[in-house]
Design an enzyme around this catalytic site. Structure first.
Site, PDB file in Angstrom:
ATOM      1  N   LYS A 223       2.860 -16.110   4.813  1.00 14.90           N
ATOM      2  CA  LYS A 223       1.077 -16.533   4.959  1.00 14.90           C
ATOM      3  C   LYS A 223       0.175 -17.711   4.672  1.00 14.90           C
ATOM      4  CE  LYS A 223       0.742 -12.011   5.299  1.00 14.90           C
ATOM      5  NZ  LYS A 223       0.677 -10.050   4.414  1.00 14.90           N
TER       6      LYS A 223
ATOM      7  N   ASP B 289       7.654 -12.502   2.724  1.00 12.14           N
ATOM      8  CA  ASP B 289       5.825 -11.820   3.744  1.00 12.14           C
ATOM      9  C   ASP B 289       5.172 -13.503   3.303  1.00 12.14           C
ATOM     10  OD1 ASP B 289       4.094 -10.545   5.541  1.00 12.14           O
ATOM     11  OD2 ASP B 289       3.141 -10.176   4.175  1.00 12.14           O
TER      12      ASP B 289
ATOM     13  N   ILE C 227      -9.692  -9.525   6.101  1.00 14.95           N
ATOM     14  CA  ILE C 227     -10.020 -10.726   5.018  1.00 14.95           C
ATOM     15  C   ILE C 227     -10.308 -11.940   6.546  1.00 14.95           C
ATOM     16  CG2 ILE C 227     -10.935 -11.915   3.749  1.00 14.95           C
ATOM     17  CD1 ILE C 227      -8.741 -10.094   2.048  1.00 14.95           C
TER      18      ILE C 227
ATOM     19  N   ARG D 285       7.898   0.850  24.625  1.00 15.36           N
ATOM     20  CA  ARG D 285       9.473   1.406  24.670  1.00 15.36           C
ATOM     21  C   ARG D 285       9.076   2.957  24.524  1.00 15.36           C
ATOM     22  NH1 ARG D 285      12.972  -1.919  20.440  1.00 15.36           N
ATOM     23  NH2 ARG D 285      11.868  -1.049  19.429  1.00 15.36           N
TER      24      ARG D 285
ATOM     25  N   GLY E 236      -2.845  -2.510   7.019  1.00 15.33           N
ATOM     26  CA  GLY E 236      -4.080  -0.973   7.429  1.00 15.33           C
ATOM     27  C   GLY E 236      -4.105  -0.993   9.046  1.00 15.33           C
TER      28      GLY E 236
ATOM     29  N   VAL F 221      -2.737 -13.203   8.338  1.00 11.58           N
ATOM     30  CA  VAL F 221      -3.014 -14.043   6.651  1.00 11.58           C
ATOM     31  C   VAL F 221      -4.185 -13.273   6.133  1.00 11.58           C
ATOM     32  CG1 VAL F 221      -3.705 -15.413   5.046  1.00 11.58           C
ATOM     33  CG2 VAL F 221      -2.535 -16.006   7.546  1.00 11.58           C
TER      34      VAL F 221
ATOM     35  N   LYS G 190       2.148 -13.644  11.656  1.00 10.29           N
ATOM     36  CA  LYS G 190       2.647 -14.273  10.367  1.00 10.29           C
ATOM     37  C   LYS G 190       4.364 -15.070  10.094  1.00 10.29           C
ATOM     38  CE  LYS G 190       2.707 -11.158   8.218  1.00 10.29           C
ATOM     39  NZ  LYS G 190       1.943  -9.432   8.247  1.00 10.29           N
TER      40      LYS G 190
HETATM   41  P1  NDP Z   1       4.636  -1.293  14.078  1.00  4.21           P
HETATM   42  O1  NDP Z   1       6.064  -0.987  14.332  1.00  4.21           O
HETATM   43  O2  NDP Z   1       4.193  -0.301  14.000  1.00  4.21           O
HETATM   44  O3  NDP Z   1       3.657  -1.663  15.674  1.00  4.21           O
HETATM   45  C1  NDP Z   1       5.098  -2.127  16.471  1.00  4.21           C
HETATM   46  C2  NDP Z   1       5.080  -1.696  18.203  1.00  4.21           C
HETATM   47  O4  NDP Z   1       5.794  -2.474  18.863  1.00  4.21           O
HETATM   48  C3  NDP Z   1       5.517  -0.024  18.024  1.00  4.21           C
HETATM   49  O5  NDP Z   1       4.403   0.696  19.166  1.00  4.21           O
HETATM   50  C4  NDP Z   1       6.584  -0.689  18.746  1.00  4.21           C
HETATM   51  O6  NDP Z   1       7.386   0.703  19.256  1.00  4.21           O
HETATM   52  C5  NDP Z   1       6.804  -1.695  19.597  1.00  4.21           C
HETATM   53  N1  NDP Z   1       7.790  -2.264  19.858  1.00  4.21           N
HETATM   54  C6  NDP Z   1       8.188  -2.656  19.864  1.00  4.21           C
HETATM   55  N2  NDP Z   1       9.867  -3.517  20.647  1.00  4.21           N
HETATM   56  C7  NDP Z   1       9.210  -3.443  21.948  1.00  4.21           C
HETATM   57  C8  NDP Z   1       9.532  -4.072  22.942  1.00  4.21           C
HETATM   58  N3  NDP Z   1      10.507  -4.483  23.481  1.00  4.21           N
HETATM   59  N4  NDP Z   1       8.414  -3.729  23.984  1.00  4.21           N
HETATM   60  C9  NDP Z   1       7.232  -2.807  24.153  1.00  4.21           C
HETATM   61  N5  NDP Z   1       6.750  -2.445  22.386  1.00  4.21           N
HETATM   62  C10 NDP Z   1       7.738  -2.400  21.629  1.00  4.21           C
HETATM   63  O7  NDP Z   1       3.957  -2.670  13.832  1.00  4.21           O
HETATM   64  P2  NDP Z   1       2.944  -2.463  12.845  1.00  4.21           P
HETATM   65  O8  NDP Z   1       1.921  -2.538  14.037  1.00  4.21           O
HETATM   66  O9  NDP Z   1       2.066  -2.489  11.871  1.00  4.21           O
HETATM   67  O10 NDP Z   1       2.473  -4.569  12.827  1.00  4.21           O
HETATM   68  C11 NDP Z   1       2.231  -5.302  13.931  1.00  4.21           C
HETATM   69  C12 NDP Z   1       2.383  -6.688  14.078  1.00  4.21           C
HETATM   70  O11 NDP Z   1       1.281  -7.472  12.638  1.00  4.21           O
HETATM   71  C13 NDP Z   1       3.431  -7.009  12.886  1.00  4.21           C
HETATM   72  O12 NDP Z   1       4.129  -8.669  13.697  1.00  4.21           O
HETATM   73  C14 NDP Z   1       3.309  -7.541  10.943  1.00  4.21           C
HETATM   74  O13 NDP Z   1       3.915  -8.487  10.884  1.00  4.21           O
HETATM   75  C15 NDP Z   1       1.425  -7.221  11.726  1.00  4.21           C
HETATM   76  N6  NDP Z   1       1.137  -7.203  11.085  1.00  4.21           N
HETATM   77  C16 NDP Z   1       0.660  -5.920  10.152  1.00  4.21           C
HETATM   78  C17 NDP Z   1       0.391  -5.316   9.495  1.00  4.21           C
HETATM   79  C18 NDP Z   1       0.268  -3.803   8.893  1.00  4.21           C
HETATM   80  O14 NDP Z   1      -1.075  -3.131   7.858  1.00  4.21           O
HETATM   81  N7  NDP Z   1       0.847  -3.056   9.426  1.00  4.21           N
HETATM   82  C19 NDP Z   1      -0.791  -5.952   8.959  1.00  4.21           C
HETATM   83  C20 NDP Z   1      -1.135  -7.524   9.254  1.00  4.21           C
HETATM   84  C21 NDP Z   1      -0.332  -7.997  10.073  1.00  4.21           C
HETATM   85  P3  NDP Z   1       8.269   1.082  20.223  1.00  4.21           P
HETATM   86  O15 NDP Z   1       9.268   0.930  19.478  1.00  4.21           O
HETATM   87  O16 NDP Z   1       8.735   2.315  21.263  1.00  4.21           O
HETATM   88  O17 NDP Z   1       8.428   0.040  21.477  1.00  4.21           O
HETATM   89  N1  HSE Z   2       3.470  -6.676   4.984  1.00  2.00           N
HETATM   90  C1  HSE Z   2       2.110  -6.715   4.146  1.00  2.00           C
HETATM   91  C2  HSE Z   2       1.849  -6.549   3.375  1.00  2.00           C
HETATM   92  C3  HSE Z   2       1.092  -6.324   5.798  1.00  2.00           C
HETATM   93  O1  HSE Z   2       2.113  -5.683   2.709  1.00  2.00           O
HETATM   94  O2  HSE Z   2       1.016  -7.074   2.561  1.00  2.00           O
HETATM   95  C4  HSE Z   2       0.196  -7.447   5.778  1.00  2.00           C
HETATM   96  O3  HSE Z   2       0.336  -8.336   5.802  1.00  2.00           O
END
Ligand code: NDP
Ligand code: HSE
Length: 448
Positions: A205, A201, A136, A45, A302, A132, A105
């Site tokens: 997983k 969470d 890894i 967005r 991360g 998950v 997940k």
């Molecule tokens: P973030 O919050 O960092 O990123 C989410 C992104 O989605 C943002 O860029 C946000 O930007 C965008 N977004 C939100 N709503 C919309 C929309 N309506 N249209 C388009 N873009 C949108 O999340 P993460 O990257 O940390 O996590 C992403 C996924 O990965 C999640 O499901 C999380 O559980 C999973 N995950 C995360 C890990 C981690 O280490 N962070 C590890 C493993 C899994 P904006 O608000 O500008 O739209």
């Molecule tokens: N919130 C999750 C964690 C991110 O702390 O393990 C990775 O899935």
């Protein structure tokens, strides 16, 4: 050959990692995949933030549906998170004939059955290695590497945020809230951190791992979920004195009458490798009949560790998308028409051992009464630790309302017993007038 075209829905912590790692390792990845992988479009967005990450290298749009509607896009990567919009977008992408990669997940644990069925019907792949244990490759290991085995159980530290909090509390004596704030700052925590600290969470997983390990449907609603918010510093300390560390474990196990599926804090013997997994690191221990025990360890969260898993899925799809759908590896490891109807057992049927802490009046006969109740319930005691009243530092109100009564902590370790039996025994002990506070019960997993 033209590179396969990828669209990212969401470019935050994980999305930016995917962009950066693909850019940096493009040549190496292409040599493996046999074809280039190009991020053609990203959506967010806040388009200015997206543009700051990708520069002119990809199209930037605010509306994720523009990417799904783009006929040039082959693979859609969902990195927005949550159950609502993400579910709609993933189902729309599948309906549009796109392969899907997701790190979400929560989405798959709750709506996996619907999503995998839709993908199967449309002949597209849904890949979720990053969902998950972050970087890894545990999904690949369970689904492919261990495919010869009858898996017996899996126990894992699969939430980096809670493991980080427990490590910081134990090592540095940090407050729970301070440690959580640090995990959020480092980008480990979910958008809603209660998902981390309440065990949700990790339950998402372990639900996915359970489905892949045992060939059962994805059943998050049947998982037992308990987080770390009720753990006290005293329990962490007593566990150490008894030779254990407390970890939040995701456990799934094949039992006689069904499958155990549970997340809760557990005492793990300090000498086990799993007990020594610290900080935001994850580890998954798998017990299987042919290979024995295998352990998978690494960064569970991360930007780039998670990107590593997302890109592995992109490479798999790039290699396989032209193959006949029937010859691809099934998303959940087992053929969709060969799932088992083994039930997920209610928690009362789970068999494990326990750590109990009772705050009791420091009077003659209290220990004998408590151990007598346990013996009456058929629960065998492994060890007992009684603190001196002055160590616990307590005087409180006695059973007859008298003030200034010395109190002490009684810590009991039991051998294996049925959880239902333990619930009844705890209710009986709690009713004793000499038991002065709610009894603490933490499960104990020897992981032998
Ligand atoms: P973030 O919050 O960092 O990123 C989410 C992104 O989605 C943002 O860029 C946000 O930007 C965008 N977004 C939100 N709503 C919309 C929309 N309506 N249209 C388009 N873009 C949108 O999340 P993460 O990257 O940390 O996590 C992403 C996924 O990965 C999640 O499901 C999380 O559980 C999973 N995950 C995360 C890990 C981690 O280490 N962070 C590890 C493993 C899994 P904006 O608000 O500008 O739209
Ligand atoms: N919130 C999750 C964690 C991110 O702390 O393990 C990775 O899935």
């Amino acid at each position: 050959m033209k590179p396969i075209q990828v669209g990212l829905l969401g470019i935050g912590t994980v999305g930016s990692g995917v962009f950066e790692v693909l850019r940096r390792n493009q040549e190496e990845i292409t040599r493996r995949a046999g074809r280039g992988i190009e991020i053609a479009a990203v959506s967010r967005r806040d388009t200015a933030k997206a543009r700051a990450i990708v520069g002119d290298a990809a199209e930037v749009v605010a509306d994720a549906r523009q990417i799904i509607a783009n006929p040039d896009i082959d693979i859609v990567v969902e990195l927005i998170g949550g159950y609502g919009l993400a579910r709609e977008l993933v189902l729309e992408a599948i309906a549009a004939g796109k392969h899907v990669v997701t790190a979400n997940k929560a989405l798959l644990a709750v709506h996996g059955t619907e999503i995998f069925a839709a993908a199967h019907a449309r002949g597209v792949m849904v890949a979720f290695e990053a969902a998950v244990a972050g970087g890894i490759p545990i999904i690949k290991a369970l689904r492919e590497g261990l495919t010869a085995n009858r898996i017996q159980w899996i126990a894992g530290i699969i939430n980096g945020t809670t493991n980080f909090i427990l490590s910081e509390m134990r090592d540095k004596g940090l407050d729970f809230a301070v440690a959580l704030g640090e995990a959020q700052r480092l980008g480990y925590a979910e958008a809603d951190p209660t998902f981390d600290i309440e065990g949700v969470d990790a339950a998402h997983k372990v639900t996915l791992m359970s489905a892949i390990a045992f060939g059962i449907p994805v059943q998050f609603d049947k998982a037992y979920v308990e987080g770390i918010t009720k753990l006290s510093a005293a329990d962490i300390k007593y566990a150490e004195q008894l030779g254990y560390r407390i970890k939040l474990l995701g456990i799934t196990k094949r039992a006689e009458k069904g499958i155990e599926l549970r997340v809760h804090p557990a005492l793990v013997p300090s000498k086990r490798l799993l007990a020594n997994v610290e900080g935001a690191m994850n580890a998954v221990l798998v017990q299987a009949d042919a290979v024995g025990t295998t352990l998978y360890y690494g960064k569970g969260a991360g930007s780039e560790p998670t990107a590593s898993a997302v890109i592995a899925d992109l490479v798999d799809i790039t290699r396989l998308h032209t193959a006949n759908a029937a010859q691809r590896v099934p998303s959940l490891a087992f053929q969709p028409d060969a799932l088992s109807d083994l039930p997920v057992l209610p928690m009362a049927e789970v068999v494990t051992s326990y750590y109990l802490r009772l705050r009791v009046a420091d009077q003659a006969g209290v220990l004998a009464t408590v151990t007598g109740l346990l013996a009456g319930a058929g629960i065998s005691i492994d060890a007992v630790l009684q603190r001196e009243a002055d160590e616990v530092g307590g005087e409180g109100t006695g059973p007859d309302g008298t003030r200034g009564v010395p109190q002490t902590d009684l810590i009991i370790l039991t051998h294996d017993t049925r959880e239902g039996t333990m619930n009844d025994a705890i209710a009986q002990m709690q009713a004793l007038p000499t038991v002065l506070e709610p009894i603490t019960r933490i499960r104990k997993e020897e992981l032998a």
